[in-house]
Design an enzyme around this catalytic site. Sequence first.
Site, PDB file in Angstrom:
ATOM      1  N   LYS A   1       0.835  -1.209   0.000  1.00 49.88           N
ATOM      2  CA  LYS A   1       0.000   0.000   0.000  1.00 49.88           C
ATOM      3  C   LYS A   1       0.869   1.257   0.000  1.00 49.88           C
ATOM      4  O   LYS A   1       0.599   2.219  -0.731  1.00 49.88           O
ATOM      5  CB  LYS A   1      -0.942  -0.016   1.215  1.00 49.88           C
ATOM      6  CG  LYS A   1      -2.046  -1.060   1.074  1.00 49.88           C
ATOM      7  CD  LYS A   1      -2.903  -1.234   2.321  1.00 49.88           C
ATOM      8  CE  LYS A   1      -3.910  -2.369   2.055  1.00 49.88           C
ATOM      9  NZ  LYS A   1      -4.883  -2.558   3.147  1.00 49.88           N
TER      10      LYS A   1
ATOM     11  N   ASP B   1     -11.578   2.380   3.820  1.00 43.42           N
ATOM     12  CA  ASP B   1     -11.915   0.957   3.702  1.00 43.42           C
ATOM     13  C   ASP B   1     -13.423   0.750   3.530  1.00 43.42           C
ATOM     14  O   ASP B   1     -13.859  -0.328   3.143  1.00 43.42           O
ATOM     15  CB  ASP B   1     -11.509   0.209   4.983  1.00 43.42           C
ATOM     16  CG  ASP B   1     -10.086  -0.313   4.956  1.00 43.42           C
ATOM     17  OD1 ASP B   1      -9.631  -0.706   3.873  1.00 43.42           O
ATOM     18  OD2 ASP B   1      -9.453  -0.335   6.036  1.00 43.42           O
TER      19      ASP B   1
ATOM     20  N   GLN C   1      -5.108  -1.647   9.476  1.00 45.59           N
ATOM     21  CA  GLN C   1      -4.974  -2.949   8.833  1.00 45.59           C
ATOM     22  C   GLN C   1      -5.505  -4.055   9.761  1.00 45.59           C
ATOM     23  O   GLN C   1      -5.145  -4.121  10.933  1.00 45.59           O
ATOM     24  CB  GLN C   1      -3.494  -3.197   8.484  1.00 45.59           C
ATOM     25  CG  GLN C   1      -3.250  -4.421   7.636  1.00 45.59           C
ATOM     26  CD  GLN C   1      -3.731  -4.300   6.193  1.00 45.59           C
ATOM     27  OE1 GLN C   1      -3.950  -3.198   5.681  1.00 45.59           O
ATOM     28  NE2 GLN C   1      -3.920  -5.417   5.535  1.00 45.59           N
TER      29      GLN C   1
HETATM   30  N1  L34 Z   1      -8.253  -2.542   7.033  1.00 47.79           N
HETATM   31  N2  L34 Z   1      -7.487  -4.629   6.445  1.00 47.79           N
HETATM   32  C1  L34 Z   1      -7.973  -3.440   6.080  1.00 47.79           C
HETATM   33  N3  L34 Z   1      -8.213  -3.110   4.787  1.00 47.79           N
HETATM   34  C2  L34 Z   1      -7.954  -4.008   3.799  1.00 47.79           C
HETATM   35  O1  L34 Z   1      -8.241  -3.710   2.528  1.00 47.79           O
HETATM   36  C3  L34 Z   1      -7.405  -5.244   4.138  1.00 47.79           C
HETATM   37  N4  L34 Z   1      -7.047  -6.180   3.191  1.00 47.79           N
HETATM   38  C4  L34 Z   1      -7.217  -7.601   3.488  1.00 47.79           C
HETATM   39  C5  L34 Z   1      -6.556  -7.857   4.845  1.00 47.79           C
HETATM   40  N5  L34 Z   1      -6.785  -6.804   5.813  1.00 47.79           N
HETATM   41  C6  L34 Z   1      -7.205  -5.547   5.479  1.00 47.79           C
HETATM   42  C7  L34 Z   1      -6.005  -6.026   2.352  1.00 47.79           C
HETATM   43  O2  L34 Z   1      -5.436  -4.969   2.184  1.00 47.79           O
HETATM   44  C8  L34 Z   1      -6.486  -8.242   2.345  1.00 47.79           C
HETATM   45  N6  L34 Z   1      -5.694  -7.198   1.762  1.00 47.79           N
HETATM   46  C9  L34 Z   1      -4.712  -7.390   0.765  1.00 47.79           C
HETATM   47  C10 L34 Z   1      -3.980  -6.343   0.223  1.00 47.79           C
HETATM   48  C11 L34 Z   1      -3.001  -6.564  -0.724  1.00 47.79           C
HETATM   49  C12 L34 Z   1      -2.733  -7.832  -1.150  1.00 47.79           C
HETATM   50  C13 L34 Z   1      -3.448  -8.875  -0.635  1.00 47.79           C
HETATM   51  C14 L34 Z   1      -4.441  -8.650   0.319  1.00 47.79           C
HETATM   52  C15 L34 Z   1      -1.634  -8.056  -2.130  1.00 47.79           C
HETATM   53  O3  L34 Z   1      -0.825  -7.195  -2.350  1.00 47.79           O
HETATM   54  N7  L34 Z   1      -1.570  -9.258  -2.730  1.00 47.79           N
HETATM   55  C16 L34 Z   1      -0.558  -9.655  -3.663  1.00 47.79           C
HETATM   56  C17 L34 Z   1       0.386 -10.682  -3.057  1.00 47.79           C
HETATM   57  C18 L34 Z   1       1.075 -10.207  -1.845  1.00 47.79           C
HETATM   58  C19 L34 Z   1       1.780 -11.345  -1.104  1.00 47.79           C
HETATM   59  O4  L34 Z   1       2.880 -11.705  -1.517  1.00 47.79           O
HETATM   60  O5  L34 Z   1       1.197 -11.847  -0.152  1.00 47.79           O
HETATM   61  C20 L34 Z   1      -1.248 -10.330  -4.832  1.00 47.79           C
HETATM   62  O6  L34 Z   1      -0.701 -10.288  -5.934  1.00 47.79           O
HETATM   63  O7  L34 Z   1      -2.318 -10.894  -4.626  1.00 47.79           O
END
Ligand code: L34
Length: 261
Positions: free
Chosen positions: A31, A98, A75
Site C-alpha cells: 500500500k 476501507d 490494517q
Molecule cells: N483494514 N485490512 C484493512 N483493509 C484491507 O483492505 C485489508 N485487506 C485484506 C486484509 N486486511 C485488510 C487487504 O489490504 C487483504 N488485503 C490485501 C492487500 C493486498 C494484497 C493482498 C491482500 C496483495 O498485495 N496481494 C498480492 C500478493 C502479496 C503477497 O505476496 O502476499 C497479490 O498479488 O495478490
Amino acid sequence: MEVLSQNGAKPGLAVIIVEGDSASRIYVNNKKKACAEVGINSEEYALPSDVSEDELLKLIDTLNKRDDIDGILVQLPLPRHIDEEKIIMAIDPKKDVDAFHPVNTGKIMIGNFDFLPCTPAGVMELIHESGIQVQGKDAVVIGRSNIVGKPMAMLLLHESATVTVCHSKTQDLKQKVKNADIVVAAVGRANFVTADMVKDGAVVIDVGINRTEEGLRGDVDFDAVSEVAGAITPVPGGVGPMTIAMLMRNTVTSFKLRDIR
Ligand code: L34
C-alpha cells in the site's frame, strides 16, 4: 502518472498496523509503495502487538482531526485484546477509505455512497474492464464476511445479478456454484473451488490468499478451473493488487471532498 496535488496539497493516507501478522506487513508495504507511485502522502503508524485499545483510539482521534489526512486505514486483523468493531467505529466515516464503518456500509446498502470497500470494488472493476455483463447473470459469492462476502453480494445485486451467498452451512454448495455464471470465491481455503464445481464458460474470481507449503494460493484450483472457466483471476496478481488500487481511488475521492469535510 496523473499528478494529484492541488495548490501544492496532496492526498494523505494514514496506515495503522499493529505488528505481529506477517501477511499484514506485506500488504501494508504494498500500500505504501502504491501511494508513492500515485502521489499520495502515506504515513505509517506501526504499533507494538501489545498496544492498548485506548492508545489506538487516541491515535485515530488525532488523525480524525488532521486536515491533511484524507484516509485512515487500520490494517486487519487486530490482536485479540483489541475490539475491531470499536476501532472501526472510531474512524471518521469521511476518512474511512476501507468503507468498513457502519455509516458507509449502510450507505452502500442503499446505493448512495462515497467509498466502496476496496476488495469488492476491485472485483467489480475487473469484471467491468473485462467487458463482462453482470445484469441478469447468476452470481455465487462463497463467503459472507463483512469485509468481502456481504458487500460483494450487494455490489453484484446493484448491477442486477441474481446473487446467492454461500457459506460453511450451505447445503449442496457444489450444485449452487455449478449453476453460476459468475463465481466469487472468498473462503480462505486453498483449492476450495475445483473444476467439477464450475460451469463451462463461467467467470471465476479468486479473492483467497492462502499461504501454503507450495507458496501463495487462492481459493480456486487455478490450473484445472482455467480449463473450464471463460475468465479467471490468478493469485497472486489478481484481486490483491486491485484492492490496493481501489484504496488509492478512495483516498483520492476523500481528498477531493476535503474542503467540504
Ligand atoms: N483494514 N485490512 C484493512 N483493509 C484491507 O483492505 C485489508 N485487506 C485484506 C486484509 N486486511 C485488510 C487487504 O489490504 C487483504 N488485503 C490485501 C492487500 C493486498 C494484497 C493482498 C491482500 C496483495 O498485495 N496481494 C498480492 C500478493 C502479496 C503477497 O505476496 O502476499 C497479490 O498479488 O495478490
